[in-house]
Enzyme design. Structure first.
Site, PDB file in Angstrom:
ATOM      1  N   ASP A 150       4.474 -13.206  15.017  1.00 13.94           N
ATOM      2  CA  ASP A 150       3.399 -12.084  15.861  1.00 13.94           C
ATOM      3  C   ASP A 150       4.111 -11.010  16.440  1.00 13.94           C
ATOM      4  O   ASP A 150       3.640 -10.547  17.642  1.00 13.94           O
ATOM      5  CB  ASP A 150       2.701 -12.908  16.858  1.00 13.94           C
ATOM      6  CG  ASP A 150       1.600 -12.272  17.265  1.00 13.94           C
ATOM      7  OD1 ASP A 150       1.030 -12.829  18.347  1.00 13.94           O
ATOM      8  OD2 ASP A 150       0.802 -11.525  16.592  1.00 13.94           O
ATOM      9  N   GLY A 209      -4.174 -13.026  30.503  1.00 15.13           N
ATOM     10  CA  GLY A 209      -4.576 -12.563  29.176  1.00 15.13           C
ATOM     11  C   GLY A 209      -5.241 -13.911  28.290  1.00 15.13           C
ATOM     12  O   GLY A 209      -5.409 -15.030  29.067  1.00 15.13           O
ATOM     13  N   ILE A 228       0.029 -11.390  38.960  1.00 18.18           N
ATOM     14  CA  ILE A 228       0.565 -10.164  38.271  1.00 18.18           C
ATOM     15  C   ILE A 228       0.036  -9.898  36.992  1.00 18.18           C
ATOM     16  O   ILE A 228       0.090  -8.513  36.410  1.00 18.18           O
ATOM     17  CB  ILE A 228       1.860  -9.942  38.148  1.00 18.18           C
ATOM     18  CG1 ILE A 228       2.454 -11.040  37.483  1.00 18.18           C
ATOM     19  CG2 ILE A 228       2.357  -9.855  39.659  1.00 18.18           C
ATOM     20  CD1 ILE A 228       4.272 -10.952  37.275  1.00 18.18           C
TER      21      ILE A 228
END
Length: 912
Positions: free
Chosen positions: A151, A21, A18
Site C-alpha cells: 500500500d 484515521g 495528534i
C-alpha cells in the site's frame, strides 16, 4: 472516545491527541521509564470488533516491529487498554510526502483514492532522487525480511524535518515465504496473514496490475507502486490519474503514463528510464529487487553517473522501446557502474583516448545544498585532460567555484572563490582562472589561495594559451579583448570593437591549437549579426566565422561548439586553415543558457563533453515582507530581467526576454488584475523600462537606428508612437532614473575609456546631456533621492562594488553607505530609508536623513535574496511605497536540481 491527557497506558502517559484515521487514533505520549516522547496508535474498542480491522492493526504493528531500519517507522511496544489494542512507535516531526507534494488526497477506498484529478507540485530533481533512494533502501530491508508493504502511496511516506524518509502503515503488509533475498519463513518474527485469495489490496492509483487482477503479489508489486510515486514526485501529476476508479484501473492495466519529458523537459534521461522500468506491466520486466533499484538510484545521487545512449535529436528514450532492449540497457548500466565502483576506473576511463565507437552519457548532480548562480556569475568547464570539472554554484548566499574529480568522485569547494564567474582552465589542467571582485584571478587546484593577476571590472570570459598568455574580456560591453601574462601585470588590448559594424563587445575567448589564434563571441546591436569571430595575438587579425548566440569552444579533431536558439551545435572547422568546413549539427536540445550569452558547455582535448541541461530562465514575481516572508506570487512565470514599480504600487514595468527571437520587449503588468500587456514589439532589444514621475510614460533603451542602444520614451498605454530622446552616438546608454521633479533623466553610458558612467539628460533648457560621474572607475545604478538633493549609485572605485550617496544635481559631498560590498540602491518613497543588495546576497536597509546635511545610519540586513541577477543597468527588485514590502524577480526553483551531462566520446554522435 478520546483518551484524556494524563491517562497512563502502562508506562506511557498520554499528553495529547495528534491525529486519527480509518485505522485508529494517534496520541502524543511520554515514556515515563525512558523519559522520551513517543507516538501511540490505538484502535478504539468499537473498531476492534471488526475482525479485519483488528487483524490489519496487529499486522501493522508486528510487521513494522520486525524491521529495524532508519527508513521505516520504529515500533517499540504493543499492548491493550480497556479492550483497545495499541502500539508504541517513535514520534516523527515533519510532513507526509502527500503534504510535501501540496495536494490533498481524495476521499475513497482505504484512506485515500488517488484516481481523482487533483495535481501535485513537482519536487526538485535532486530532492526526488534523495527521497527515492531512502524509500528504496527501506523497501529492500522489508523485502529481505519477507515483508511486502502493498500500500505504498504518498500518504504512507513521511518526511521528517531533517529530510529522513520513513515508510509508514504496514496495515496491508503481506508476509511471503521468502523475501527478495534468501530469508526463510521461519526466520521472520511475524505471523502469516492470508490475503491472497483473489482479494485486491492497496490504493487505486498506486496498485500494481497483478494486484488489480487478484493475482499473487511479490516484492515487484511494491516496486510498481514506488514507480508511480516517483513519477508523481517528478512531474506533479499522478501516473494513472483518471476521473473514475474504473478508468484508473483500466489505465493501470492497459496504458502507459505520459513521458516525463512531456511535463518536465529537464528530467535526467537515466532517471526517466528508472521510472519506466518500475512501471512495467509485466513484473518480470521490472527491477528484480529493491536493492537493484537502489543501486540504479545511487548513480544519480551525486557520486556516479548513469550510462545511457541517445541520438542528437532523441532527447529521452522513447517509451515504446522494446522490453528486451530495456532489460539489456539496465543490465549494461548495472555492469558498468559495478565495474566503476569495484575497479575505480574513472581516471583511466576519462584520461585515455576513447576506443569505443559510441557516445556514453553520465548524469552528475550539482553539489548538495547549492543553488544555481546568476546570469553574471555562471560557469561550467571541464579540464583539458578530462579528469576534472569546475562549476559555479551558490552556497551560503555566495557563488563560488566547486571542483569535481572523476578519479575521486566528490564535490569540493575551492577556498576564497566567493563571487566567482566564468572560470577557465590552464592548458596543463593545473590552474583555474576566474573573475571576482572586479579582478582576474587564478588558483591552483592542488591547493593554495587565489592570486590576483589584473583588473577586470566585469570580467566576461578568458582563455589560457600554452605560452602563458591569458586573453580575457574585462567587460561584457564597450571593450575588446585584452591580454595579460599568467604571472600578472598590466593588461593591454588585443581586439578592438568595430562600431561601424555595430559591435557592442567581445566576450568568451577560446584558444585554438596553434596557441596564437582564438575564437570569441562578438555581440552586436542587431541580433542577426551576433556571432563567432577569430582573433590572434598578432595584431589586426580578426574576422567573422559563424552566426551564434553564445560562447564557443574548440574540440579536436576539428569542431566549433556553440549554441543557436539554445541548441548545442557542432560545426566542422579546420584549425590549420582557420575556416569552417561544413554545416553545423545539433548535439543536444535545451542546453542551459544565460542572459549573459553564456551557455554551460565545455569540452576536453580527449573527447569528453560537459554541458548543463535545461534552458528555462523563467522568473516569478513574488512579494516579500521585511522579514523575508513570502506574501504572494504575481502573474505567470516569464523570462524577466528587470522591473520598475509605479509609485502607487499598482503597476510594474518588465523587461521580458523572448527565446524564440533572442530579443527582449517591454511589458506592463497590472498588479491588481494580474493582466500583462505588451508595450514594445520591435525586432531589436528593448530593455530597462523606467517610469516617468507621473507614470504617464516610460523610457527604455533600444537600438533602433543601427547603432548602440540609446534612450526612447513612449506612453504607458503602449499605443503611442515612441520618441527618440537622445541620438545614439558611439556609446550604449540605458536609463537609470527620472528625478521626482521631472527635470533630469539619469542614464548609464558605456565608454571604452571610462567604462560605465552616470550622465544626466535635462528635460528643460537646451536639453544637452552632460556627465555626472565619468571617472576611470565604473559608476552605475544611479537613483535620485525623493527630495532631489542626492544621488545614490554604485561604484567600484575601491576595487569592489559599493553604494555611495553624492550631492545632486552637481556632484560634491560624498558618503559611502554600504560596507563589504553593495549595489542596486533604491530609496523609500518618503526618502527616510535606502535599500541595496549586499555582496553576501542580503537585502539591506539604511535609515537616512535627507536635506542639505545628509546622514546615513548603519546598514541592517532584512533577508536573503540569493539568485537575483545583478546586471549593471537592470534591477531585479523594487520597493513598495511604504518600504514594508518588496517585489522580487526570483528564478524558478527547480532549475537548481538539474543535472550536468558528461559525454564520453562525444564525436560518435556526429556519425549517426
Amino acid at each position: 472516545m478520546a483518551i484524556a491527557p494524563g491517562t497512563l497506558l502502562g508506562r506511557y502517559e498520554i499528553r495529547a491527541k495528534i491525529g486519527e484515521g480509518g485505522m485508529g487514533e494517534v496520541y502524543l505520549a511520554r515514556d515515563t521509564k525512558l523519559n522520551r516522547d513517543v507516538a501511540i496508535k490505538l484502535l478504539p474498542a468499537a473498531l476492534s470488533a471488526d475482525v479485519d480491522r483488528l487483524r490489519r492493526f496487529e499486522q501493522e504493528a508486528q510487521a513494522a516491529s520486525a524491521l529495524n531500519h532508519p527508513n521505516i517507522l520504529s515500533v517499540y511496544d504493543f499492548g491493550e487498554h480497556d479492550g483497545a489494542p495499541y502500539f508504541i512507535s517513535e514520534l516523527l516531526e515533519g510532513r507526509t510526502l502527500r503534504e510535501c507534494l501540496g495536494a490533498q488526497a481524495s476521499p475513497g477506498s482505504q484512506t485515500s483514492s488517488p484516481y481523482g484529478m487533483s495535481s501535485s507540485v513537482p519536487l526538485p530533481q535532486r530532492k526526488v532522487v534523495d527521497y527515492a533512494l531512502q524509500i528504496a533502501h527501506g523497501l529492500a530491508a522489508a523485502h529481505a525480511k519477507g515483508i511486502l508493504h502493498r500500500d505504498l502511496k504518498p500518504e504512507n511516506l513521511f518526511i521528517t524535518n531533517d529530510g529522513r524518509v520513513k515508510i509508514l502503515d504496514f496495515g496491508l503488509a503481506k508476509l511471503t515465504g521468502t523475501g527478495d533475498e534468501t530469508q526463510s519463513q521461519a526466520e521472520v518474527p511475524t505471523r502469516r496473514v492470508d490475503t491472497d485469495s483473489g482479494l485486491m489490496m492497496g490504493s487505486i492509483g498506486y496498485i500494481s496490475p497483478e494486484q488489480l487482477r487478484g493475482r499473487p503479489a511479490d516484492h515487484r508489486s511494491d516496486i510498481f507502486s514506488f514507480g508511480a510515486i516517483l513519477y508523481e514526485m517528478l512531474s506533479g501529476e499522478r501516473a494513472f490519474r483518471r476521473e473514475s476508479k474504473a478508468d484508473t484501473m483500466s489505465a493501470i492495466l492497459k496504458e502507459d503514463p505520459p513521458n516525463l519529458s512531456e511535463t518536465n523537459k529537464n528530467i535526467a534521461p537515466a532517471l526517466e528510464r528508472i521510472v519506466h522500468h518500475c512501471l512495467e506491466k509485466n513484473p518480470e520486466e521490472r527491477f528484480h529487487s529493491a536493492r537493484d533499484l537502489a543501486f540504479a538510484l545511487e548513480s544519480l545521487s551525486g557520486s556516479t553517473g548513469v550510462s545511457t545512449e541517445k541520438t542528437p535529436s532523441s532527447g529521452f528514450a522513447p517509451r515504446w522501446m522494446k522490453r528486451r532492449e530495456q532489460l539489456a540497457w539496465i543490465a549494461a548500466v548495472v555492469s558498468f557502474l559495478a565495474l566503476l565502483a569495484v575497479l575505480v576506473v574513472a581516471l583511466p576511463y576519462f584520461s585515455r583516448a576513447p576506443a569505443e565507437t559510441r557516445a556514453t552519457y553520465l548524469s552528475l548532480l550539482p553539489p548538495e545544498k547549492t543553488d544555481l548562480p546568476t546570469a553574471t556569475n555562471p560557469g561550467l568547464v571541464i579540464a583539458p585532460d578530462g579528469r576534472r570539472l569546475v562549476t559555479v554554484a551558490v552556497s551560503e548566499g555566495n557563488p563560488r567555484l566547486w571542483l569535481y574529480s572523476f578519479d575521486s568522485p566528490k564535490w569540493q569547494a575551492l577556498p576564497r572563490t566567493e563571487g566567482a564567474a566564468f572560470p577557465f582552465w590552464s592548458l596543463d589542467s593545473r590552474f583555474i582562472g576566474f573573475f571576482a571582485q572586479g579582478k582576474l584571478k587564478k588558483i591552483e587546484i592542488a591547493g593554495g589561495l587565489p592570486t590576483t593577476l589584473c583588473d577586470a571590472p566585469q570580467g566576461f570570459g578568458g582563455a589560457w594559451s600554452p605560452d602563458g598568455v591569458i586573453v580575457f574580456a574585462p567587460n561584457q560591453l564597450g571593450t575588446g579583448l585584452h591580454r595579460v601574462s599568467d604571472a600578472g601585470g598590466v593588461a593591454t588590448p588585443v581586439t578592438t570593437i568595430d562600431t561601424s559594424r555595430q559591435e557592442l563587445g567581445h566576450n568568451f575567448p577560446y584558444f585554438l591549437p596553434d596557441g596564437r589564434h582564438f575564437v570569441y563571441l562578438a555581440l552586436n546591436a542587431q541580433p542577426e549579426n551576433r556571432g563567432i569571430c577569430i582573433g590572434s595575438l598578432d595584431p589586426n587579425e580578426t574576422r567573422r566565422l559563424v552566426r551564434a548566440d553564445s560562447n564557443v569552444a574548440y574540440a579536436p579533431p576539428g569542431y566549433l561548439l556553440f549554441t543557436r536558439a539554445r541548441k548545442l551545435m557542432a560545426q566542422p572547422f579546420d584549425p590549420k586553415r582557420l575556416e569552417v568546413t561544413g554545416d553545423p549539427f545539433t548535439i543536444a536540445d535545451q542546453v542551459r543558457y544565460w542572459f549573459s550569452r553564456y551557455a554551460d558547455l565545455s569540452v576536453s582535448a580527449n573527447g569528453v563533453l560537459a554541458y548543463a541541461s535545461g534552458s528555462d530562465l523563467s522568473h516569478q514575481l513574488i512579494w516579500y515582507d521585511r522579514a523575508g516572508r513570502q506574501l504572494a506570487t504575481v502573474g505567470a512565470l516569464g523570462e524577466y530581467r528587470h522591473l520598475d514599480l509605479s509609485r502607487d504600487d499598482k503597476r510594474v514595468l518588465l523587461e521580458r526576454f523572448d527565446p524564440r527571437v533572442e530579443t527582449a520587449d517591454d511589458w506592463l503588468l497590472d498588479l491588481l488584475r494580474e493582466t500583462p500587456s505588451r508595450l514594445t514589439s520591435d525586432p531589436s532589444n528593448d530593455s530597462s523600462p523606467l517610469w516617468s514621475p507621473d507614470a504617464s510614460r516610460f523610457i527604455f533603451a533600444a537600438a533602433r537606428e543601427g547603432g548602440p542602444a540609446s534612450l526612447y520614451q513612449k506612453g504607458a498605454s503602449g499605443a503611442e508612437k515612441e520618441e527618440l530622446l537622445l541620438k545614439p552616438g558611439t556609446d550604449s546608454k540605458w536609463p537609470s532614473d527620472w528625478s521626482r521633479d521631472g527635470r533630469f533623466i539619469v542614464y548609464v553610458q558605456l565608454s571604452q575609456k571610462t567604462q560605465y558612467d552616470l550622465w544626466l539628460l535635462p528635460t528643460f533648457g537646451d536639453r544637452q546631456p552632460r556627465p555626472y560621474l565619468a571617472s576611470e572607475f565604473s559608476e552605475f545604478n544611479g537613483r535620485v533621492s525623493p527630495d532631489g538633493l542626492w544621488m545614490a549609485y554604485t561604484s567600484n572605485e575601491d576595487g569592489s562594488n559599493e553604494v555611495f550617496v553624492q550631492s545632486f544635481p552637481e556632484p560634491g559631498r560624498k558618503v559611502q553607505v554600504s560596507n563589504g560590498g553593495g549595489s542596486h540602491a533604491r530609496w523609500r518613497n518618503d526618502g527616510k530609508e535606502l535599500f541595496y543588495l549586499a555582496a553576501n546576497n542580503k537585502l539591506m536597509a539604511v535609515a537616512v536623513k535627507e536635506g542639505s546635511g545628509f546622514e546615513a545610519g548603519p546598514p541592517t540586513a532584512l533577508f536573503e535574496v540569493s539568485g537575483l541577477d545583478r546586471n549593471f543597468f537592470r534591477y531585479p527588485y523594487a520597493v513598495a511605497a511604504d518600504g514594508q514590502r518588496f517585489l522580487l524577480l526570483k528564478p524558478a526553483e527547480e532549475a537548481a536540481s538539474r543535472p550536468l551531462t558528461i559525454v564520453q566520446n562525444w564525436t560518435a554522435i556526429l556519425k549517426r
